[in-house]
Design an enzyme around this catalytic site. Structure first.
Site, PDB file in Angstrom:
ATOM      1  N   HIS A  62     -11.739   9.947 -32.451  1.00  0.00           N
ATOM      2  CA  HIS A  62     -12.519  10.025 -31.217  1.00  0.00           C
ATOM      3  C   HIS A  62     -13.857   9.299 -31.345  1.00  0.00           C
ATOM      4  O   HIS A  62     -14.533   9.069 -30.354  1.00  0.00           O
ATOM      5  CB  HIS A  62     -12.732  11.496 -30.865  1.00  0.00           C
ATOM      6  CG  HIS A  62     -13.077  11.734 -29.430  1.00  0.00           C
ATOM      7  ND1 HIS A  62     -12.274  11.331 -28.386  1.00  0.00           N
ATOM      8  CD2 HIS A  62     -14.163  12.318 -28.852  1.00  0.00           C
ATOM      9  CE1 HIS A  62     -12.839  11.676 -27.236  1.00  0.00           C
ATOM     10  NE2 HIS A  62     -13.987  12.262 -27.488  1.00  0.00           N
TER      11      HIS A  62
ATOM     12  N   TYR B  62     -22.098   9.957 -18.346  1.00  0.00           N
ATOM     13  CA  TYR B  62     -21.152  10.925 -18.923  1.00  0.00           C
ATOM     14  C   TYR B  62     -20.755  11.984 -17.883  1.00  0.00           C
ATOM     15  O   TYR B  62     -19.623  12.081 -17.494  1.00  0.00           O
ATOM     16  CB  TYR B  62     -21.753  11.568 -20.180  1.00  0.00           C
ATOM     17  CG  TYR B  62     -20.771  12.456 -20.909  1.00  0.00           C
ATOM     18  CD1 TYR B  62     -19.812  11.902 -21.748  1.00  0.00           C
ATOM     19  CD2 TYR B  62     -20.798  13.843 -20.757  1.00  0.00           C
ATOM     20  CE1 TYR B  62     -18.895  12.700 -22.418  1.00  0.00           C
ATOM     21  CE2 TYR B  62     -19.895  14.654 -21.421  1.00  0.00           C
ATOM     22  CZ  TYR B  62     -18.936  14.089 -22.252  1.00  0.00           C
ATOM     23  OH  TYR B  62     -18.034  14.883 -22.903  1.00  0.00           O
TER      24      TYR B  62
ATOM     25  N   ASP C 225      -6.909   9.667 -32.582  1.00  0.00           N
ATOM     26  CA  ASP C 225      -7.778  10.529 -31.765  1.00  0.00           C
ATOM     27  C   ASP C 225      -7.012  11.803 -31.435  1.00  0.00           C
ATOM     28  O   ASP C 225      -6.097  11.794 -30.616  1.00  0.00           O
ATOM     29  CB  ASP C 225      -8.195   9.802 -30.474  1.00  0.00           C
ATOM     30  CG  ASP C 225      -9.284  10.567 -29.726  1.00  0.00           C
ATOM     31  OD1 ASP C 225      -9.484  11.766 -30.012  1.00  0.00           O
ATOM     32  OD2 ASP C 225      -9.936   9.963 -28.859  1.00  0.00           O
TER      33      ASP C 225
ATOM     34  N   SER D 162     -14.844   9.366 -23.471  1.00  0.00           N
ATOM     35  CA  SER D 162     -14.319  10.725 -23.444  1.00  0.00           C
ATOM     36  C   SER D 162     -14.319  11.245 -21.997  1.00  0.00           C
ATOM     37  O   SER D 162     -13.656  10.673 -21.142  1.00  0.00           O
ATOM     38  CB  SER D 162     -15.144  11.614 -24.389  1.00  0.00           C
ATOM     39  OG  SER D 162     -14.459  12.781 -24.694  1.00  0.00           O
TER      40      SER D 162
END
Length: 682
Positions: free
Chosen positions: A652, A453, A617, A533
């Site tokens: 999302h 991430y 989203d 993301s």
């Protein structure tokens, strides 16, 4: 099968000028999520994608195994409200978990069943809040995965609706003031598309039960323009705590005495330089968690009458490990993270260490929260090979017992999960946990997913996943790297992966891939990278910088256009991590150099790519993914496919029905293995 004919994506002539540099944006028209043209493009792309996926011989085999493994009962920790004990339960493959309750005699009934909220189970239960005596409840629902919510009030005993619904609520807690009403937050409804238009001024409102929403009073945010505002009432109903921020890091903090009718809002922190949060209070004594002068966080105390930082006293001092505290049963639980793994210490409200809690193993522990009068607390424990188990905890004796152990068709003893430390480009040591079947041959031929991430102070801690289990059953390696930009080592670690240091994050990810290859876990022909993301940005930037290093790229709901991300929904709030193209020439040039949409080059062979996103989203708008896929399809050289899978009526990720989650996970694994040369599973 890889001689794909992609839909024709028209190119417009739109350009922007940044500090004298002209940047073309041929696919700007895909940003219009309400146009018939965009809808037709989505339909055409999905047809190509699903036609491709349907031809993968073992796609259904993966999906069926995933469904079988997923089909076990899941029960949450219980919580008491009024005369009832509530808990969530999913019988295995229910699309949404159901909220049940038991009365004092043990009679069970369904309290809220989100599976009945819509015909396709895409409306989910988001947040729920009971009044202190448990007689009233406010809950919010999300439709099609959107961040916009509707709030509904019920008499908790009769389950009958009370008052009117609150509409168009976004990024909000629901906090009761007695039985009078709730504090909640929202934005004005934007002009243009509700899914992509900018939302910039957040306000805290008070809604008195039984009155019209249009008359709700603004408590904070009318005169002070802030992007994120939240309000919560302390457990004793004494104080309203208000947090206000313009970015995802750093917040102002305010307090208001609710026992005095005309009390003013008092400032505790008047800047955005640090994270600061009121944990609890005992009378006028406030317990505050903060990284002010403590990058790994500490807890301080102060009197509410004079709450400014100069009066703060250390209560639990900063240590070398990052702190995430919670409160319950009249104790404070200091949950520390050492190399992304949990250990927990229990303190009383005078700061005395009661004990270090013995956890079931090496992994992630969460929970220990609850009301002051609770006699039993609950926590969960998991790691990559241990399904999430709930433990009851007696805070007096320190004894833990298994409360709910999931019955998953998975033999933990046949797998191993090991932490390694590898060296990034600039010499920084980065932790990574590698999980796989025991007896793995280090011959460079193991299909491997590398996940990370690297942003927003978010820590990736070990957690069990059914989807990853299926991957490993089929001989796969699952590796998770704890990159800079995350929160694993506190504020310094986070800041080292932001703005003009963002390249560190991509370098850390590339070094993780090189480590896995050097140690012969895998090789470029058997390596996939995945992230969602901000992690989708990570995949997009890394695959455009080092296309030679990976066979497959799996960017999900990614931030792909770094020059324009801040112009959509709440995107401007991410500037602490990213900076914006308007900040300065230097910042623009830095973003331009790695922004995935602008860095796809003609004549390059990129990895086989499956971009995933949702058409609803409104966190990271799907236009990011649309534009990136269009650029790749236009410029890709060689046989590797570039597909985009666009989930309809999905956002999302939160609240996604189980059936859709399984289908997407199976498609991702089937696509990955197929493009690594597999025609059947081992």
């Amino acid at each position: 099968m890889n001689n794909l004919k992609y839909p024709e994506t028209k190119k417009g002539a739109t350009t922007d000028n940044y500090f004298g540099t002209t940047v073309k944006d041929p696919y700007r028209w895909l940003e219009d999520d309400r146009s018939a043209e965009t809808a037709a493009w989505v339909k055409a792309e999905n047809k190509v994608t699903f036609d491709y996926l349907e031809k993968i011989p073992f796609r259904n085999q993966i999906k069926e195994r995933m469904e079988k493994l997923w089909n076990y009962e899941k029960i949450s920790a219980p919580f008491k409200e009024g005369n009832y004990t509530y808990y969530y339960k999913n019988n295995g493959l229910q699309n949404q978990s159901v909220l049940y309750r038991k009365d004092k005699s043990g009679k069970e009934e369904v309290f809220l069943d989100p599976n009945t909220f819509s015909t396709d189970a895409t409306t989910s239960l988001d947040g729920i809040s009971f009044s202190k005596d448990g007689s009233l409840v406010a809950y919010s629902i999300s439709e099609a995965g959107s961040d916009w919510r509707t709030v509904i009030f019920l008499d908790a005993v009769t389950k009958k609706m009370v008052g009117e619904k609150l509409l168009d609520v976004k990024f909000s807690g629901l906090s009761w003031k007695g039985n009078e009403g709730i504090f909640y937050s929202s934005y004005e409804k934007p002009e243009g598309s509700q899914l992509s238009a900018k939302t910039d001024q957040h306000k805290l409102f008070f809604h008195k039960l039984g009155t019209a929403q249009k008359g709700d009073k603004v408590i904070f945010g009318e005169n002070e323009k802030r992007r994120y505002v939240g309000g919560g009432v302390t457990e004793d109903d004494h104080y309203l705590i208000i947090s206000a921020a313009n970015s995802t890091s750093g917040n102002e903090l305010y307090i208001k005495d609710l026992t005095k009718p005309d009390s003013k809002i008092v400032t505790i922190i008047d800047n955005f330089n640090n994270d600061v949060d009121i944990l609890d209070n005992r009378g006028s004594k406030l317990y505050i968690a903060t990284n002010l002068n403590a990058p790994n966080k500490r807890i301080v105390t102060v009197d509410a009458a004079n709450p400014k930082p100069e009066n703060w006293k250390d209560f639990i001092a900063e240590t070398e490990n990052v702190l995430s505290p919670s409160t319950g049963a009249g104790y404070i639980f200091a949950n520390y993270m050492k190399d992304a793994v949990s250990f927990v210490k229990q303190f009383d409200y005078d700061g005395k260490l009661v004990r270090e809690i013995k956890l079931p193993g090496v992994g992630s522990a969460g929970g220990f929260g609850g009301k002051k009068e609770k006699k039993t607390l609950y926590y969960s424990f998991t790691n990559y090979i241990t399904p999430g188990t709930i433990y009851s905890f007696d805070p007096k004796s320190g004894k833990s017992e298994v409360y709910q152990s999931p019955k998953v068709d998975f033999k933990s003893s046949e797998y191993e999960s090991n932490q390694v430390f590898y060296t990034s480009k600039d010499g920084t040591k980065i932790p990574m946990i590698i999980t796989h079947k025991k007896g793995l041959k280090l011959d460079g031929k193991n299909p491997t997913i590398l996940y990370a991430y690297g942003g927003f102070n978010i820590s990736l801690t070990p957690a069990f996943s059914v989807a990853n289990t299926v991957w490993m059953e089929n001989g796969g390696v699952y590796a998770v790297a704890n990159l800079r930009g995350g929160g694993e080592y506190g504020k310094k670690w986070h800041d080292a992966g932001t703005k003009l240091q963002k390249q560190n994050v991509f370098d850390d990810f590339i070094a993780a891939a090189e480590y896995l290859i050097a140690k012969k876990y895998t090789s470029p022909n058997f390596l996939a990278i995945r992230g969602g993301s901000n992690g989708g940005l990570l995949v997009g930037a890394t695959m455009t910088q080092r296309p030679d290093l990976f066979k497959v790229a799996l960017p999900a709901v990614g931030v792909m256009d770094m020059l324009r991300y801040h112009t959509f929904t709440a995107g401007a709030g991410w500037a602490y991590d990213y900076g914006t193209a308007e900040d300065s020439k230097e910042m623009f040039e830095y973003l331009y150099k790695y922004s995935p949409v602008q860095n796809v080059k003609k004549g390059v062979q990129y990895p086989a790519t499956l971009v995933t996103t949702g058409d609803h989203d409104d966190r990271v708008v799907p236009a990011h993914s649309f534009k990136f896929a269009a650029e790749l399809q236009d410029k890709q050289t060689g046989p590797n496919p570039v597909l985009i899978r666009i989930e309809t009526n999905a956002g999302h990720g939160a609240g996604k029905p189980v059936s859709k989650t399984i289908e997407e996970a199976a498609d991702i694994q089937a696509f990955t293995l197929y493009n690594m040369g597999y025609t059947k599973l081992k």
